[in-house]
Design an enzyme around this catalytic site. Structure first.
Site, PDB file in Angstrom:
ATOM      1  N   ASN A  29       0.077  -1.166   6.179  1.00 34.79           N
ATOM      2  CA  ASN A  29       0.239  -1.896   5.117  1.00 34.79           C
ATOM      3  C   ASN A  29       0.889  -3.195   5.842  1.00 34.79           C
ATOM      4  O   ASN A  29       1.588  -3.316   6.412  1.00 34.79           O
ATOM      5  CB  ASN A  29       1.555  -1.061   4.207  1.00 34.79           C
ATOM      6  CG  ASN A  29       2.092  -1.988   3.174  1.00 34.79           C
ATOM      7  OD1 ASN A  29       1.348  -2.665   2.663  1.00 34.79           O
ATOM      8  ND2 ASN A  29       3.294  -1.726   2.792  1.00 34.79           N
ATOM      9  N   GLY A  30       0.479  -4.143   5.032  1.00 31.25           N
ATOM     10  CA  GLY A  30       1.055  -5.519   5.622  1.00 31.25           C
ATOM     11  C   GLY A  30      -0.038  -6.678   5.753  1.00 31.25           C
ATOM     12  O   GLY A  30      -1.161  -6.294   5.668  1.00 31.25           O
ATOM     13  N   HIS A  80      11.850 -34.394 -32.810  1.00 35.64           N
ATOM     14  CA  HIS A  80      10.643 -34.833 -33.782  1.00 35.64           C
ATOM     15  C   HIS A  80      10.213 -33.578 -34.632  1.00 35.64           C
ATOM     16  O   HIS A  80       9.098 -33.462 -34.796  1.00 35.64           O
ATOM     17  CB  HIS A  80       9.508 -35.030 -32.652  1.00 35.64           C
ATOM     18  CG  HIS A  80       9.776 -36.377 -31.747  1.00 35.64           C
ATOM     19  ND1 HIS A  80       9.726 -37.277 -32.132  1.00 35.64           N
ATOM     20  CD2 HIS A  80      10.312 -36.233 -30.544  1.00 35.64           C
ATOM     21  CE1 HIS A  80      10.026 -38.261 -31.140  1.00 35.64           C
ATOM     22  NE2 HIS A  80      10.226 -37.792 -30.270  1.00 35.64           N
ATOM     23  N   CYS A  93       0.844  -1.183   0.140  1.00 36.05           N
ATOM     24  CA  CYS A  93       0.083  -0.056  -0.025  1.00 36.05           C
ATOM     25  C   CYS A  93       0.832   1.223   0.081  1.00 36.05           C
ATOM     26  O   CYS A  93       2.030   1.231   0.364  1.00 36.05           O
ATOM     27  CB  CYS A  93      -0.901  -0.242   1.374  1.00 36.05           C
ATOM     28  SG  CYS A  93      -1.873  -1.442   1.457  1.00 36.05           S
ATOM     29  N   ARG A 119       1.405   1.567  -5.833  1.00 34.93           N
ATOM     30  CA  ARG A 119       1.632   0.682  -4.904  1.00 34.93           C
ATOM     31  C   ARG A 119       0.269   0.146  -4.521  1.00 34.93           C
ATOM     32  O   ARG A 119       0.304  -0.945  -3.754  1.00 34.93           O
ATOM     33  CB  ARG A 119       2.190   1.080  -3.398  1.00 34.93           C
ATOM     34  CG  ARG A 119       3.825   1.446  -3.840  1.00 34.93           C
ATOM     35  CD  ARG A 119       4.381   2.012  -2.485  1.00 34.93           C
ATOM     36  NE  ARG A 119       4.276   1.150  -1.372  1.00 34.93           N
ATOM     37  CZ  ARG A 119       5.437   0.377  -1.179  1.00 34.93           C
ATOM     38  NH1 ARG A 119       6.623   0.715  -2.297  1.00 34.93           N
ATOM     39  NH2 ARG A 119       5.761  -0.512  -0.523  1.00 34.93           N
ATOM     40  N   TRP A 128      -4.067  -1.553  -1.311  1.00 33.43           N
ATOM     41  CA  TRP A 128      -3.919  -2.740  -2.158  1.00 33.43           C
ATOM     42  C   TRP A 128      -4.564  -3.751  -1.194  1.00 33.43           C
ATOM     43  O   TRP A 128      -3.745  -4.231  -0.363  1.00 33.43           O
ATOM     44  CB  TRP A 128      -2.398  -3.072  -2.690  1.00 33.43           C
ATOM     45  CG  TRP A 128      -2.637  -3.938  -3.807  1.00 33.43           C
ATOM     46  CD1 TRP A 128      -2.993  -4.205  -4.830  1.00 33.43           C
ATOM     47  CD2 TRP A 128      -2.255  -5.500  -3.399  1.00 33.43           C
ATOM     48  NE1 TRP A 128      -2.908  -5.305  -5.451  1.00 33.43           N
ATOM     49  CE2 TRP A 128      -2.248  -6.178  -4.455  1.00 33.43           C
ATOM     50  CE3 TRP A 128      -1.766  -6.243  -2.242  1.00 33.43           C
ATOM     51  CZ2 TRP A 128      -2.118  -7.505  -4.888  1.00 33.43           C
ATOM     52  CZ3 TRP A 128      -1.229  -7.427  -2.185  1.00 33.43           C
ATOM     53  CH2 TRP A 128      -1.685  -8.122  -3.608  1.00 33.43           C
ATOM     54  N   LYS A 139       8.272 -13.804 -22.564  1.00 37.15           N
ATOM     55  CA  LYS A 139       8.946 -12.687 -22.069  1.00 37.15           C
ATOM     56  C   LYS A 139       9.707 -12.010 -23.229  1.00 37.15           C
ATOM     57  O   LYS A 139       9.359 -10.598 -23.254  1.00 37.15           O
ATOM     58  CB  LYS A 139       9.788 -12.827 -20.797  1.00 37.15           C
ATOM     59  CG  LYS A 139       9.226 -13.297 -19.652  1.00 37.15           C
ATOM     60  CD  LYS A 139       8.504 -12.197 -19.109  1.00 37.15           C
ATOM     61  CE  LYS A 139       6.923 -11.948 -18.855  1.00 37.15           C
ATOM     62  NZ  LYS A 139       6.052 -12.824 -19.090  1.00 37.15           N
ATOM     63  N   LYS A 176      -2.153  -4.625 -20.046  1.00 39.73           N
ATOM     64  CA  LYS A 176      -2.164  -5.428 -18.934  1.00 39.73           C
ATOM     65  C   LYS A 176      -3.076  -6.389 -18.610  1.00 39.73           C
ATOM     66  O   LYS A 176      -2.984  -7.383 -18.171  1.00 39.73           O
ATOM     67  CB  LYS A 176      -1.904  -4.299 -17.695  1.00 39.73           C
ATOM     68  CG  LYS A 176      -1.366  -5.050 -16.375  1.00 39.73           C
ATOM     69  CD  LYS A 176      -0.086  -5.840 -16.727  1.00 39.73           C
ATOM     70  CE  LYS A 176       0.186  -6.632 -15.168  1.00 39.73           C
ATOM     71  NZ  LYS A 176       1.221  -7.574 -15.437  1.00 39.73           N
ATOM     72  N   GLU A 202       7.228 -10.629 -25.983  1.00 37.95           N
ATOM     73  CA  GLU A 202       6.625  -9.463 -25.453  1.00 37.95           C
ATOM     74  C   GLU A 202       7.182  -8.079 -25.370  1.00 37.95           C
ATOM     75  O   GLU A 202       6.635  -7.012 -25.963  1.00 37.95           O
ATOM     76  CB  GLU A 202       5.942 -10.106 -24.002  1.00 37.95           C
ATOM     77  CG  GLU A 202       4.807 -10.807 -23.835  1.00 37.95           C
ATOM     78  CD  GLU A 202       4.382 -10.638 -22.463  1.00 37.95           C
ATOM     79  OE1 GLU A 202       3.381  -9.816 -22.090  1.00 37.95           O
ATOM     80  OE2 GLU A 202       5.036 -11.304 -21.424  1.00 37.95           O
ATOM     81  N   GLU A 253       7.881 -19.761 -20.912  1.00 37.38           N
ATOM     82  CA  GLU A 253       7.728 -18.322 -20.259  1.00 37.38           C
ATOM     83  C   GLU A 253       8.735 -17.531 -20.688  1.00 37.38           C
ATOM     84  O   GLU A 253       8.779 -16.374 -21.012  1.00 37.38           O
ATOM     85  CB  GLU A 253       7.589 -18.557 -18.552  1.00 37.38           C
ATOM     86  CG  GLU A 253       7.625 -17.143 -17.827  1.00 37.38           C
ATOM     87  CD  GLU A 253       6.403 -16.137 -18.295  1.00 37.38           C
ATOM     88  OE1 GLU A 253       5.745 -16.608 -18.948  1.00 37.38           O
ATOM     89  OE2 GLU A 253       6.791 -14.953 -17.849  1.00 37.38           O
TER      90      GLU A 253
END
Ligand code: AGP
Length: 626
Positions: free
Chosen positions: A108-109, A518, A2, A34, A82, A499, A621, A502, A495
């Site tokens: 925050n936490g 193959h 946060c 954040r 958040w 990356k 996003k 992208e 992945e």
């Protein structure tokens, strides 16, 4: 994750045009990355606390403040949320008040023991308005201030005594109407930094919160209390013993401060990964090595009857699902399929009430995944969402949710959310094994112990990435890069290729290493770069020798073999142009480590090409269309 800001100024600052509200709102604007589920402020004025808070972006709060102004003040706190406990609503927004509205707290936490503290306070007649752990902390501080200190104590002492009772990770800021010239804060395993001014002092989740006013910052240590007034900063431990903070000069510009000093949000988020994994693990198992997924509100008896699992996701999230498949099948012995969400509902899949559908989504808004989850529910499946965005659509339309706690992921290319998704999927698999009490359940404690070491191992990779970055820069003009992996290394290869596609717009392709002969091996030409994710040589079922053969096959045809291997694996050196080592860890957990070099490679190469790493062309996003 946060955004937190605190401010105290003296009358000279008022003359200079500073007000608590202006400073706090400006700080929140810089910290909004954040968290943006809600925002709120509280100031001390005319012997009272004035507070405003609104769900949604900071602009909603600013609109509220314009419509419903608060008095001038030189002492205030502010928060952008958040969400972790409780959805992103006005009621759950911070600050939370207590002591009859005379105390305001932001946080925050995650306070792990908030439930037992809440019961204790309810027993004292305290009432609660929200579902948050923060309001429990506020009530505890208020109760201590009003009763144990019999009104005569200080807010600082009340904060100290409260922190001695709290478990988990937290940054807390508090103001009290009875003590209008101070802001008191506490931190444990959560960020907080002090800003030093002339006739004014600041607090922030990071320096972005006050960089427009001062570049003198003081780093705080673990388990510390800090009390700021306009002219003083006092630091102690949780028991009152004086402590020292380390002063330093902030030389970031404001824009880079929001990225933690990194060149891009993607780089920052790659470096957030130790914390993203640690936060996703936090509070979800007990000291006996038992999973405690209390937030997973689905009848354990229903989960015991599950005879098939289908993972639904897209893109990177789908690759997290592929990693999860190997682990869940190994630990739970439940057949686990991973389906691209946009394919799933068009193939007339076999789904019934004994099917558990697990969706994986960072945003919780991906339309392909949402529509697939809706379809699965219509077919009678139970649905669990693994998601990084509290209160988003997919969790709301699922039977249960297991949130990842990676914090907001700003860069389009997913990194920390990917590792957090894998971590959450591991926790879910372990939980299912625990419920079913199968042969594996006795090993759960060992896996949790291995998982707890992962954040430090990721940090080790981040700290030793120099040669990899150098290689990336040297390869910025490459036209094609291939990625090979086997077993859990296969999704990592996929992945790594994604990356690079992208953000560097380079043709890249991931293969199961055994598939090469193959057909794809025809692609190998002289100088073709090939990354190979090599499994550990340890263990009788190791595929190590098979993958080393694959390296030899491509090398014999001229490939540049770039190898990701486990520390101590000397055997690969004979066949590799370069080897990038990751710390040893059990095979099923290796993707949490072997992915990181490939993320760094892609980000560094894209940066070397001068591309916008955070907002690559053609992408969004969250893909909220089918
Ligand atoms: C990953 O780097 C991409 N941004 C993309 O593949 C993403 O993972 C996919 O669109 C799924 O998004 P979600 O996790 O928000 O559902």
């Amino acid at each position: 994750m946060c955004g937190i800001v605190g401010y105290v100024g003296n009358s000279s600052r008022k003359a200079a045009g500073h007000s608590a509200l202006d400073v706090v709102v400006e700080g929140l604007r810089r910290l909004e990355y954040r968290g943006y589920d809600s925002a709120g402020v509280a100031v001390v004025a005319d012997g009272t606390i004035s507070s405003r808070k609104k769900s949604g972006k900071l602009s909603n709060l600013i609109g509220e403040l314009e419509a419903n102004p608060i008095p001038e003040s030189l002492t205030g706190i502010g928060h952008t949320r958040w969400a972790t406990h409780g959805g992103p609503t006005d009621r759950n927004a911070h600050p939370h008040l207590s002591d009859g509205g005379r105390l305001a707290v932001i946080h925050n936490g995650i306070i792990e023991n908030f439930a037992e503290l809440k019961q204790e306070l309810l027993g004292k007649g305290v009432t609660f308005e929200s579902e948050t752990d923060t309001e429990v902390a506020a009530a505890l501080i208020g109760d201590i201030f009003r009763t144990q200190l019999n009104d005569g104590g200080s807010l600082t002492e009340a904060m100290r005594l409260a922190c001695q009772r709290l478990e988990g990770a937290f940054t807390l800021l508090a103001v009290h109407a009875d003590q209008p010239d101070v802001v008191v804060a506490a931190r444990r395993n959560s960020p907080l930094v002090v800003g030093l001014g002339e006739g004014e002092n600041f607090l922030g989740s990071d320096v972005s919160g006050f960089i427009d006013y001062t570049r003198r910052a003081v780093e705080l240590g673990q388990d510390q209390i800090v009390t700021i007034s306009a002219d003083s900063v006092e630091i102690t431990d949780f028991f009152g013993a004086p402590a020292e903070g380390k002063e330093y000069h902030v030389d970031w510009d404001p824009a880079s401060a929001e990225k933690g000093g990194f060149n891009s949000f993607m780089e920052k988020e790659i470096h957030d990964q130790p914390d993203a994994v640690a936060q996703t693990l936090l509070g979800r198992s007990d000291l006996d090595g038992k999973l405690t997924l209390d937030e997973l509100r689905i009848d354990p008896e229903l989960l015991k009857q599950v005879n098939k699992i289908i993972v639904l996701a897209c893109g990177t999230a789908a690759y997290a699902g592929l990693v999860a498949k190997y682990a869940i099948e190994n630990w739970c012995r439940i057949p686990t399929e991973v389906e691209l969400a946009h394919e799933f509902r068009y193939r007339d899949p076999i789904v019934d009430s004994n099917t558990l559908v697990v969706s994986i989504s960072q945003s919780g808004e991906t339309m392909d995944t949402l529509m697939a989850v809706r379809y699965a529910r219509e077919q009678g499946a139970k649905t669990i969402s693994i998601c990084n965005t509290n209160g988003s659509t997919i969790p709301r339309e699922s039977d249960a949710v297991l949130y990842t706690h990676a914090g907001p992921e700003i860069a389009v290319a997913s990194t920390k959310a990917f590792l957090a998704q894998i971590t959450a999927a591991y926790l879910l698999g372990l939980y299912l094994a625990q419920l079913r009490g199968n042969i594996f359940s006795g090993q759960i404690k060992d896996v949790l112990a291995d998982l707890s070491k992962i954040p430090a191992k990721i940090q080790h990779i981040l700290d030793n990435a120099g040669p990899l970055r150098e290689l990336a820069r040297s390869m910025k003009d490459e036209k094609s890069v291939l990625f090979l992996g086997r077993h859990v290394g296969y999704p990592v290869a996929l992945e790594g290729a994604l990356k690079l596609k992208e953000i560097a717009y380079i043709h890249a392709e991931g293969f199961a290493a055994g598939e090469l002969k193959h057909g794809p091996i025809a692609l190998i030409d002289d100088g073709q770069p090939v990354f190979v994710v090599v499994p550990s040589p340890r263990g009788r079922d190791s595929l190590h020798s098979k993958v080393v053969s694959n390296i030899q096959e491509v090398r014999a045809r001229g490939a540049r073999t770039l190898v990701i291997a486990e520390e101590g694996d000397e055997s690969v050196k004979d066949y590799a142009e370069q080897v990038f080592y990751v710390p040893e860890t059990p095979t099923l957990l290796m993707p949490l480590l072997t992915t990181v070099p490939l993320q760094i490679f892609a980000a560094e190469l894209a940066g070397a090409k001068g591309y916008d790493v955070d907002q690559p062309r053609n992408l969004a996003k969250s893909v909220t269309v089918e």
